[in-house]
Scaffold this motif. Structure first.
Motif, mmCIF file in Angstrom:
data_model
loop_
_atom_site.group_PDB
_atom_site.id
_atom_site.type_symbol
_atom_site.label_atom_id
_atom_site.label_comp_id
_atom_site.label_asym_id
_atom_site.label_seq_id
_atom_site.Cartn_x
_atom_site.Cartn_y
_atom_site.Cartn_z
ATOM 1 N N TRP A 170 0.881 -1.165 0.000
ATOM 2 C CA TRP A 170 0.000 0.000 0.000
ATOM 3 C C TRP A 170 0.908 1.200 0.000
ATOM 4 O O TRP A 170 1.453 1.555 1.012
ATOM 5 C CB TRP A 170 -0.892 -0.056 1.230
ATOM 6 N N ASP A 198 -2.870 -1.091 -5.056
ATOM 7 C CA ASP A 198 -3.695 -0.704 -3.913
ATOM 8 C C ASP A 198 -4.422 0.602 -4.261
ATOM 9 O O ASP A 198 -4.246 1.153 -5.367
ATOM 10 C CB ASP A 198 -2.827 -0.610 -2.646
ATOM 11 N N ILE A 199 -5.186 1.144 -3.332
ATOM 12 C CA ILE A 199 -6.145 2.222 -3.623
ATOM 13 C C ILE A 199 -5.650 3.401 -4.457
ATOM 14 O O ILE A 199 -6.449 4.075 -5.082
ATOM 15 C CB ILE A 199 -6.778 2.782 -2.321
ATOM 16 N N ILE A 235 -7.288 -3.312 -6.448
ATOM 17 C CA ILE A 235 -8.198 -3.435 -5.296
ATOM 18 C C ILE A 235 -9.529 -2.781 -5.655
ATOM 19 O O ILE A 235 -9.572 -1.836 -6.447
ATOM 20 C CB ILE A 235 -7.565 -2.731 -4.075
ATOM 21 N N TRP A 272 -12.111 5.963 2.315
ATOM 22 C CA TRP A 272 -10.987 6.598 1.618
ATOM 23 C C TRP A 272 -11.360 7.792 0.746
ATOM 24 O O TRP A 272 -10.682 8.813 0.761
ATOM 25 C CB TRP A 272 -10.181 5.576 0.802
ATOM 26 N N TRP A 306 -8.872 -7.843 -5.797
ATOM 27 C CA TRP A 306 -9.115 -8.101 -4.361
ATOM 28 C C TRP A 306 -10.134 -7.099 -3.858
ATOM 29 O O TRP A 306 -10.034 -5.904 -4.114
ATOM 30 C CB TRP A 306 -7.834 -8.116 -3.527
ATOM 31 N N ASP A 308 -11.924 -5.159 -0.919
ATOM 32 C CA ASP A 308 -11.533 -4.713 0.420
ATOM 33 C C ASP A 308 -12.653 -3.898 1.077
ATOM 34 O O ASP A 308 -13.596 -3.463 0.405
ATOM 35 C CB ASP A 308 -10.261 -3.854 0.299
ATOM 36 N N MET A 309 -12.506 -3.672 2.371
ATOM 37 C CA MET A 309 -13.357 -2.753 3.148
ATOM 38 C C MET A 309 -14.831 -3.151 3.085
ATOM 39 O O MET A 309 -15.718 -2.310 3.205
ATOM 40 C CB MET A 309 -13.198 -1.310 2.625
ATOM 41 N N PHE A 315 -15.286 4.648 8.299
ATOM 42 C CA PHE A 315 -14.421 5.466 9.156
ATOM 43 C C PHE A 315 -15.257 6.345 10.086
ATOM 44 O O PHE A 315 -14.953 6.493 11.253
ATOM 45 C CB PHE A 315 -13.483 6.343 8.325
ATOM 46 N N ARG A 405 -11.853 -9.579 1.613
ATOM 47 C CA ARG A 405 -11.509 -9.487 3.035
ATOM 48 C C ARG A 405 -12.661 -10.012 3.886
ATOM 49 O O ARG A 405 -12.491 -10.952 4.638
ATOM 50 C CB ARG A 405 -11.131 -8.062 3.421
ATOM 51 N N TRP A 418 -8.183 -13.335 1.955
ATOM 52 C CA TRP A 418 -6.905 -13.191 2.639
ATOM 53 C C TRP A 418 -7.196 -12.781 4.065
ATOM 54 O O TRP A 418 -8.299 -12.323 4.362
ATOM 55 C CB TRP A 418 -5.963 -12.264 1.882
ATOM 56 N N ASP A 421 -5.389 -7.468 7.825
ATOM 57 C CA ASP A 421 -4.251 -6.659 8.279
ATOM 58 C C ASP A 421 -3.539 -7.251 9.494
ATOM 59 O O ASP A 421 -3.676 -6.758 10.615
ATOM 60 C CB ASP A 421 -4.728 -5.246 8.618
ATOM 61 N N PHE A 454 1.562 -7.210 7.581
ATOM 62 C CA PHE A 454 1.065 -5.968 6.979
ATOM 63 C C PHE A 454 1.483 -4.743 7.797
ATOM 64 O O PHE A 454 2.246 -3.895 7.349
ATOM 65 C CB PHE A 454 -0.461 -6.049 6.856
ATOM 66 N N HIS A 479 2.737 -8.477 1.405
ATOM 67 C CA HIS A 479 1.991 -7.212 1.384
ATOM 68 C C HIS A 479 2.333 -6.424 2.639
ATOM 69 O O HIS A 479 2.586 -7.003 3.688
ATOM 70 C CB HIS A 479 0.486 -7.488 1.321
HETATM 71 O O1 MIG Z 1 -7.908 0.980 5.797
HETATM 72 O O2 MIG Z 1 -6.236 -0.172 0.776
HETATM 73 O O3 MIG Z 1 -6.718 -4.810 4.441
HETATM 74 O O4 MIG Z 1 -4.650 -4.782 2.582
HETATM 75 O O5 MIG Z 1 -3.588 -2.289 1.872
HETATM 76 C C1 MIG Z 1 -6.943 0.265 5.106
HETATM 77 C C2 MIG Z 1 -5.389 0.012 1.849
HETATM 78 C C3 MIG Z 1 -7.489 -0.167 3.770
HETATM 79 C C4 MIG Z 1 -7.013 -2.466 4.178
HETATM 80 C C5 MIG Z 1 -6.544 -3.734 3.552
HETATM 81 C C6 MIG Z 1 -5.099 -3.597 3.168
HETATM 82 C C7 MIG Z 1 -4.950 -2.450 2.193
HETATM 83 C C8 MIG Z 1 -5.483 -1.162 2.826
HETATM 84 N N1 MIG Z 1 -6.870 -1.354 3.250
#
Ligand code: MIG
Length: 633
Positions: A170, A198-199, A235, A272, A306, A308-309, A315, A405, A418, A421, A454, A479
């Motif tokens: 990341w 990644d993002i 991602i 994000w 992948w 995620d979130m 948040f 995730r 996977w 974190d 991580f 990662h």
């Molecule tokens: O709040 O995209 O589990 O693998 O690198 C962190 C950033 C958000 C969580 C993931 C992680 C990734 C990260 N994401």
């Protein structure tokens, strides 16, 4: 044998694919009670019974002596005192003089008190009155898993190249950063098949967009990497940025595809991209819509993702912030006593993933408004299903790599997982090892941890030892988090050691791949606790630092720093094979305890009598592996 007991009107999760006749919950043969809208049941555990299951969870393979919760949670501290991680894998199994398995198909909260309140009793509390319980009986834990897995359908099989080594961070912010990674591996002659995006590859963290200044001509860039045998894996986040004119947001809004609040407006929370809306993945129409959006990246040549979130991670909400600021304003200029100070601190600390926010989300299920808390544990799995259904429709099975995730049983048919974190902690090598058989029991075969860890900074020896576990996990990915030390194999001194380890992986891929396919076909585990195979051997029964792999072997990675090896228990005579690069050293060992020397560049593997495993020659990419000239050990 499987019996299904139904209470009320369960939400359809599609976890189970086989059909069973429902019996009334009254026939459920366990001591049970109903209290405060929850149903709980209990069973006795004898002293040496083992309780298996719960998939991705903290603590041991034997789940006894703790209280777990099924509640998908974005928690980056996987310490042993937690109760939930990202997944809700509602399967447990008692292995002892009598064995049975239980799967609770219920997408809201479940509490699993496995000998926490009373050491010889398990009490399971389902926080709701609409659910199915499946009771699985068979002669052995392995048999129970097979029956259960037959009921939930075959596990996802990824493309062959997904067994190659993968590098992530990341983030690799732009094309140059990605190229540096590939060059780094190429110059060190270390095999690699995938690099992760990644993002930051996105434009302002918007799903299905590309940051054009960081990745100009993305399509031809992807094609160029493909020609070098490298797959780029972007991602996808669950939250969709709220932005006028952004296609995904506009379409979702126009069609009513986002989750709502009680007053019917779009539920919003910060992730994000800032304020986001959340696709109502529980609704099949929304799934079809969101799944088809992956097309944008597929058209650019992308063949892996992948997700995620998708717990979903939140948040903050505007309401949460407002409330916190009100409390802060209230406290301003006051002499805060401890109670008030810590309360204020808790208010701010509790802004993320707040259960109040989850409670204010509403989904539409068959035209009915359903609160998020009732379906929380299938939200992420439904996002994965959205993509998975689209991929199989567009490409057939096994063409696209995907893992998620958050997960719920059922998602094992369309994707891997996977383990989220983790930390660059030695203890996490073992934690992640223990998750493997438990995840396999629940159908998740394509899985793995962030190798090297991580969060936080890794040391060279930790990365090597973590990779030595990863050599055997279907997903073998290094990662690391934003701001941590470089963790790519070439960024440490003496890269030969890393090459030795990863070459062993490539030598083993034909074996690992066929073991994987067989496990999926036959509803088997890839990784089994030793107790499955040696139920009458006390040391094997209690061993949680080694695993059986396939029918042929046993693995025992080193999981401590500053040691030159480890003690390994052999439940029968075996052959120790030490693999390092193309070097193979073999030695017969007798049943019993042995101290085994394991250098940082070596992989120990223990092969059972009269079994053999194939090795191919290593290559820099999986596509260059010669699967026809195999050597057997
Ligand atoms: O709040 O995209 O589990 O693998 O690198 C962190 C950033 C958000 C969580 C993931 C992680 C990734 C990260 N994401």
């Amino acid at each position: 044998m499987i019996r299904k007991f139904t209470m009320g009107r369960p939400i359809i999760t599609e976890a189970v694919t086989a059909e069973f006749m429902s019996e009334k919950i009254g026939a459920f043969p366990f001591k049970s009670k109903t209290e405060n809208g929850c149903f709980s049941f209990s069973f006795a555990m004898r002293k040496d019974d083992i309780v298996y299951g719960l998939g991705e969870a903290v603590r041991g393979i034997n789940k006894r002596g703790w209280i777990y919760e099924s509640y998908c949670s974005d928690d980056p501290f996987h310490t042993e005192t937690k109760s939930s991680l990202y997944a809700a894998h509602n399967f447990i199994m008692l292995g002892g003089s009598s064995s049975f398995g239980i799967f609770i198909d219920f997408p809201a909260r479940i509490r699993w008190d496995i000998g926490y309140s009373k050491s010889d009793e398990a009490e399971i509390t389902i926080c709701g009155m609409d659910f199915d319980i499946y009771l699985i009986t068979a002669d052995s834990p392995r048999e129970i898993v097979r029956e259960f897995r037959a009921a939930i359908g075959k596990s996802y099989v990824p493309p062959f190249w997904a067994f190659g080594f993968q590098q992530s961070r990341w983030s690799y912010h732009n094309a140059e950063a990605v190229d540096r990674v590939i060059d780094g591996y190429n110059s060190a002659n270390i095999p690699i098949d995938c690099v992760y995006l990644d993002i930051d590859y996105m434009d302002s963290y918007k799903d299905f967009t590309i940051n054009e200044s960081a990745f100009p001509n993305f399509k031809s860039y992807v094609a160029d990497k493909q020609s070098q045998g490298i797959h780029l894996i972007p991602i996808i986040d669950a939250g969709v940025k709220k932005e006028d004119g952004y296609e995904i947001y506009e379409e979702g809004k126009a069609n009513g595809y986002f989750c709502k609040t009680a007053d019917g407006s779009i539920f919003e929370a910060g992730v994000w991209p800032g304020i986001c809306a959340f696709p109502d993945f529980i609704n099949p129409e929304v799934r079809r819509w969101f799944g088809s959006k992956y097309r944008y990246l597929l058209d650019m040549g992308i063949d892996g993702f992948w997700n995620d979130m998708n717990e979903p991670a939140l948040f903050y909400s505007a309401k949460g912030i407002e409330n916190a600021l009100d409390e802060a304003a209230e406290a301003k200029g006051k002499n805060l006593d401890l109670g008030k100070f810590f309360h204020l601190k808790d208010v701010f600390m509790g802004l993320s993933n707040s259960r109040d926010d989850y409670s204010s989300i509403w989904h539409s299920v068959d035209g009915e408004s359903v609160n998020h808390q009732s379906v929380h544990n299938i939200y992420g799995a439904s996002m994965t299903k959205a993509a998975g259904d689209y991929f199989s429709e567009a490409f057939g099975e096994g063409k696209i790599l995907m893992f998620s995730r958050a997960s719920y049983i059922g998602a094992h048919r369309t994707a891997g997982i996977w383990f989220g974190d983790n930390h660059s902690w030695w203890s996490h090598i073992l934690l992640n090892l223990k998750m493997l058989p438990s995840a396999n029991m629940c159908g998740f075969l394509y899985c793995g941890a962030d190798l090297g860890g991580f969060n936080e900074n890794a040391t060279r020896d930790l990365v090597l030892r973590f990779l030595a576990l990863g050599v055997f996990t279907p997903l073998m990915r290094n990662h690391s988090a934003l701001g941590t030390r470089d963790q790519e194999c070439y960024s440490f001194e003496n890269t030969d050691d890393f090459r030795d380890i990863i070459e062993v992986r490539y030598r083993l891929i034909p074996y690992l791949y066929s073991t994987f396919k067989k496990a999926s076909e036959e509803n088997e585990l890839i990784f089994r606790p030793l107790s499955f195979d040696y139920p009458d051997d006390k040391i094997a029964r209690e061993c949680e630092t080694q695993l059986m792999l396939g029918e042929e072997c046993m693995i025992a990675p080193v999981y401590e720093q500053n040691v030159s090896g480890r003690t390994v228990y052999l439940p029968e005579d075996m052959r120790l094979v030490k693999l390092s690069g193309t070097r193979v050293e073999q030695q017969e060992l007798e049943k019993g305890l042995h101290y085994i020397e394991v250098a940082l560049n070596e992989i120990p593997l223990f092969i059972k009598k009269s079994k053999k495993i194939p090795l191919c020659q290593p290559a820099l990419r999986t596509r260059d592996l010669d699967k026809d000239s195999l050597e057997y050990i």
